[in-house]
Design a protein around this motif. Structure first.
Motif, PDB file in Angstrom:
ATOM      1  N   SER A 288      -1.217  10.240  15.616  1.00 21.74           N
ATOM      2  CA  SER A 288      -2.089  10.358  14.462  1.00 21.74           C
ATOM      3  C   SER A 288      -1.287  10.448  13.158  1.00 21.74           C
TER       4      SER A 288
ATOM      5  N   TYR B 141      -1.664   3.402  15.733  1.00 20.74           N
ATOM      6  CA  TYR B 141      -2.352   2.926  16.933  1.00 20.74           C
ATOM      7  C   TYR B 141      -1.366   2.416  17.993  1.00 20.74           C
TER       8      TYR B 141
ATOM      9  N   GLY C 252     -11.834   8.059   9.790  1.00 17.94           N
ATOM     10  CA  GLY C 252     -10.451   8.415  10.120  1.00 17.94           C
ATOM     11  C   GLY C 252      -9.916   9.419   9.116  1.00 17.94           C
TER      12      GLY C 252
ATOM     13  N   GLU D 267     -17.788  12.638  14.421  1.00 16.97           N
ATOM     14  CA  GLU D 267     -17.366  12.070  15.710  1.00 16.97           C
ATOM     15  C   GLU D 267     -16.244  12.930  16.267  1.00 16.97           C
ATOM     16  N   ASP D 268     -16.084  12.940  17.585  1.00 20.81           N
ATOM     17  CA  ASP D 268     -15.006  13.724  18.191  1.00 20.81           C
ATOM     18  C   ASP D 268     -13.648  13.148  17.819  1.00 20.81           C
ATOM     19  N   ASN D 269     -13.570  11.827  17.743  1.00 17.83           N
ATOM     20  CA  ASN D 269     -12.274  11.205  17.485  1.00 17.83           C
ATOM     21  C   ASN D 269     -12.423  10.129  16.408  1.00 17.83           C
TER      22      ASN D 269
ATOM     23  N   LEU E 126     -10.649   6.719  16.197  1.00 18.77           N
ATOM     24  CA  LEU E 126     -11.010   5.657  17.149  1.00 18.77           C
ATOM     25  C   LEU E 126     -12.508   5.393  17.118  1.00 18.77           C
TER      26      LEU E 126
ATOM     27  N   ASN F 111      -0.746  13.984  11.228  1.00 20.03           N
ATOM     28  CA  ASN F 111      -0.249  15.160  11.949  1.00 20.03           C
ATOM     29  C   ASN F 111       1.247  15.352  11.682  1.00 20.03           C
TER      30      ASN F 111
END
Ligand code: PEP
Ligand code: MG
Length: 535
Positions: free
Chosen positions: A452, A447, A329, A340-342, A345, A455
């Motif tokens: 996020s 969550y 994260g 990882e793309d995200n 998560l 951001n």
């Protein structure tokens, strides 16, 4: 010249500053070409040496995470591969300036294109090295930040932040930036007021300005009314801090006589050296990911044992809650987290520990061996299903058996969990295999609101006082009270005096806060009375 303006940003480090705006200069310094490639090469070597000396001298004045960043930069400069690549281009006719720029730009582009978030994060540190050497080549030192100004910049490199003496006042207003950046972390640790995400509004260099990094605003050319209101808020805040400091070593008791435990959050074991143990009820969260990664790689069992036992010895028998590595994260660890793309998560926290048992078992053994040094509690991060507790417990039991058969001193600590994934906060009763709960309001908020935490543009969406988040906090606190499972909160919400009524009103009586906030949180607890809360 632009006119008066109220420019809004997100608070990265609370506080107040008043002073002239200092706009970061964007144009590149001029470079005078030398007559021969040998002279160019010599100029480059001198510039690299001067940049290294500057970093090494700043390193002597800092410790912990700050020194890790500078260590990385120094290692990159001393490694010589950038200089060698630039030397090749200089032999082919480039100036030292053009060659260094090209080599570093290519390297930075590679870091930025990486899927690994830890590499991406390092690109700002490389840009910092690039600019420091380019400035040295042009015979100019990097634009210094005058004392006491409000520095306005796109973003700011950690080494630049660290090389400035903030004890003389001033603050930072960044057009981009993030509350989760390295610099934001450093600013919070040093109490430097900082807001981020102020955008592209035109601001005059030298304009009189007020930075209110509690409300999250920069007032440019303030009128007398705004100045009076700002002074009022700042004086009130300073008075509150002084009053709070006077009682910091006293226990925190509400107006109706209920004791509230106030513990501290630390990362680097050295953080503990700056906190008198009499001021706190123990450590509610020791983040261990800061021991991992960087140039030192993954720490071995002995290194971890030394770090954990140092904090346990400092705590003089008060509880110390050490969290197992919560990488991923917003906290990537080079050589450990995966692309990882995200990543928020993805495979982070306990999920990654269980997926990489060879790393987790080293930490488990270090924790088991540290336990006899004090009142250790171990906390698992990012738990989302009960099975994760079962698996982690089984690994602790296996490692304890291994240590026992090797005759190595150890003790089994209590094993609890962070409550930061909505699945746990909604149905805490399914997680009663944990010895205790500690609510992670930072992740729980992101969550629950699908916003996020790193951001700056999402601003207000990241607020832990959102009714949905508060209702989940109350749900967990209620379950804790009914079942007798110790429940605390260690996210940033506990460090915010404005949130104390909400958290105590939700039933919590144990909070873990940032070191600089212990006094003001205790003061906010003393103002609270249960009988006066709206029902
Ligand atoms: C949290 O999520 O609230 C928390 C305390 O953990 P971290 O900020 O380290 O993710
Ligand atoms: Mg968290």
């Amino acid at each position: 010249m632009t006119g008066p303006a109220r420019i809004v940003g997100q608070v990265a480090s609370a506080g107040y500053a008043q002073g002239p705006v200092h706009l970061a200069r964007r144009e590149a310094p001029a470079y005078t070409a030398k007559s021969t490639p040998e002279q160019e090469l010599q100029a480059l070597q001198l510039a690299v040496d001067s940049a290294s000396a500057g970093i090494a001298s700043t390193m002597g004045q800092v410790c912990g995470d700050a020194s890790d960043i500078l260590e990385f930069q120094l290692a990159m400069l001393e490694d010589g591969s950038f200089t060698d690549a630039a030397a090749g281009m200089i032999s082919a006719g480039a100036t030292a300036h053009a060659a260094w720029q090209a080599v570093l730009d290519a390297e930075i582009a590679e870091y930025q294109a990486s899927d690994d978030a830890s590499f991406k994060a390092r690109s700002a540190d490389l840009a910092d090295i690039r600019d420091t050497v380019l400035s040295a080549l042009s015979g100019e030192s990097t634009q210094t930040i005058p004392p006491g100004v409000i520095h306005v910049d796109e973003d700011i490199a950690p080494s630049r932040f660290l090389s400035h003496d903030w004890s003389l006042g001033g603050g930072l207003a960044l057009r981009r930036g993030s509350v989760a950046s390295h610099v934001a972390m450093l600013a919070r640790a040093r109490g430097v007021p900082m807001i981020v995400g102020i955008g592209d509004s035109a601001i005059d260099d030298g304009a009189d300005a007020l930075l209110d990094a509690e409300a999250g605003e920069l007032l440019v050319y303030p009128d007398p009314e705004q100045i009076a209101a700002f002074n009022h808020r700042r004086n009130a805040s300073q008075t509150r801090q002084r009053e709070a400091d006077a009682l910091v070593s006293h226990p925190a008791v509400t107006r109706d006589g209920e004791a509230v435990e106030v513990l501290v959050n630390i990362a680097d074991p050295e953080d503990a050296d700056r906190i008198p143990i009499e001021h706190v009820d123990g450590v509610g969260l020791m983040r261990t990911e800061f021991l991992f990664g960087g140039d030192r790689g993954l720490p071995d069992e002995e290194t971890q044992l030394v770090a954990y036992s140092k904090v346990l010895a400092w705590a003089e028998g008060k509880p110390v809650t050490i969290r197992t590595i919560d990488a991923g994260g917003d906290k990537p660890v080079e050589g450990y987290t995966i692309a990882e793309d995200n990543p928020f998560l993805g495979l982070r926290g306990i999920r990654l520990s269980l997926a990489k048992p060879e790393v987790f078992r080293v930490q488990i053994r270090a924790l088991l061996r540290a336990a006899p040094y004090g009142a250790l509690k171990v906390m698992l991060p990012m738990v989302s299903v009960p099975e994760e507790i079962v698996q982690a417990r089984a690994m602790f039991a296996e490692e304890a058996a291994g240590l026992a058969s090797a005759g190595i001193a150890h003790r089994m600590p209590q094993i609890g969990i962070m409550v930061e994934v909505p699945s746990v906060a909604i149905t805490p009763e399914r997680f009663d295999g944990a010895a205790f709960f500690s609510i992670g309001s930072n992740d729980l908020t992101q969550y629950v609101l699908a916003a996020s935490r790193d951001n700056a543009r999402l601003g207000a969406l990241g607020a832990a006082d959102d009714p949905a988040v508060v209702s989940l906090i109350a749900n967990v606190a209620r379950f804790g009270l009914a079942s007798g499972l110790e429940t605390s909160l260690c996210g940033d919400a506990a460090s915010d005096p404005e949130m104390i009524d909400v958290l105590l009103g939700a039933g919590l009586r144990r909070l873990s806060v940032a070191p600089a906030r212990v006094a003001v949180v205790k003061a906010a607890v003393r103002r609270f009375a249960r009988g006066e809360q709206p029902r």
